[in-house]
Design a protein around this motif. Structure first.
Motif, short mmCIF file in Angstrom:
data_model
loop_
_atom_site.label_atom_id
_atom_site.label_comp_id
_atom_site.label_asym_id
_atom_site.label_seq_id
_atom_site.Cartn_x
_atom_site.Cartn_y
_atom_site.Cartn_z
N ARG A 63 11.23 -47.69 -3.55
CA ARG A 63 11.50 -47.49 -4.99
C ARG A 63 11.88 -48.80 -5.66
N ARG A 66 8.73 -50.81 -6.16
CA ARG A 66 7.93 -50.28 -7.28
C ARG A 66 8.57 -50.65 -8.62
N ALA A 67 9.89 -50.52 -8.70
CA ALA A 67 10.58 -50.86 -9.95
C ALA A 67 10.42 -52.35 -10.26
N GLN A 68 10.49 -53.18 -9.24
CA GLN A 68 10.31 -54.62 -9.43
C GLN A 68 8.90 -54.92 -9.92
N ALA A 69 7.89 -54.26 -9.34
CA ALA A 69 6.50 -54.47 -9.77
C ALA A 69 6.30 -53.98 -11.20
N ASP A 70 6.89 -52.82 -11.53
CA ASP A 70 6.79 -52.31 -12.90
C ASP A 70 7.43 -53.29 -13.89
N PHE A 71 8.57 -53.84 -13.52
CA PHE A 71 9.24 -54.80 -14.40
C PHE A 71 8.40 -56.06 -14.57
N ASP A 72 7.80 -56.55 -13.49
CA ASP A 72 6.94 -57.74 -13.58
C ASP A 72 5.74 -57.46 -14.49
N ASN A 73 5.12 -56.29 -14.35
CA ASN A 73 4.00 -55.93 -15.22
C ASN A 73 4.44 -55.83 -16.68
N PHE A 74 5.61 -55.23 -16.90
CA PHE A 74 6.14 -55.12 -18.27
C PHE A 74 6.38 -56.50 -18.86
N ARG A 77 3.01 -58.11 -19.70
CA ARG A 77 2.40 -57.45 -20.86
C ARG A 77 3.13 -57.86 -22.15
#
Length: 195
Positions: A63, A66-74, A77
């Motif tokens: 988890r 995944r949260a770290q990857a989501d933050f990097d993508n955010f 973007r």
């Protein structure tokens, strides 16, 4: 512990007492004592608890990843959107100035036809060139259209005409020029296309 000291009895439960000497004899005979059975039950219970805790730790770690990857993508973007906003900040103003630019072009075309108003036409031409330079400095470019093949992303065909000079699908006349701001088309050119 010395041999002279007496060994204390171990209480397994309230009704049964086992001394250390009995445990030693049981161990020597490879017999399972009541304590060993209890330890093995505790060990298997601890193993299941450890396995459950390991599974939870693995879940939490995945988890976190995944949260770290989501933050990097955010973050990427948001940075891209910020760059795009900065790059096209003048889009609205330039869009509002395009009709003014068109009117200057029309004034220059009609001024060239009347020879008596030469100084007026020259003044309008100077203002037009100055405005054009300011807009070009912001990244505005007029789309080249005459003689080019028709491209629906750059041109808007309003009429199809017969032409012996040009191949079919070639732009023969520009009714209203199209413009690009940096690499984005902000207004397609209105054109006549050969049929």
């Amino acid at each position: 512990m010395s041999k002279n000291e007496t060994k204390e009895p171990v209480i397994v439960d309230e009704q049964q007492e086992v001394s250390f000497e009995e445990q030693d004899v049981a161990n020597e005979n490879n017999e399972t004592s009541p304590l060993e059975g209890e330890h093995s039950a505790e060990a298997s219970g601890q193993d299941s608890v450890v396995a459950e805790l390991q599974r939870q730790a693995d879940d939490n770690h995945s988890r976190y990843l995944r949260a770290q990857a989501d933050f990097d993508n955010f973050r990427r973007r948001t940075l891209k959107e910020k760059e795009e906003i900065t790059q096209y900040a003048s889009l609205k103003v330039i869009g509002q100035l395009l009709p003014v630019l068109d009117n200057f072009q029309r004034a220059l075309q009609t001024g060239a036809e009347g020879a008596e108003s030469g100084s007026f036409a020259k003044g309008v031409d100077m203002i037009y060139r100055q405005l054009n330079q300011v807009l070009e400095a912001e990244g505005l470019k007029q789309l080249e259209a005459i003689g080019q093949p028709f491209d629906p992303e750059l041109h808007q065909a309003i009429m199809q005409v017969e032409s012996e000079e040009h191949e079919a699908g070639t732009i023969v006349e520009v009714i209203q020029p199209g413009y690009k701001l940096k690499d984005k088309v902000i207004r397609p050119a209105m054109v006549k296309v050969s049929g």
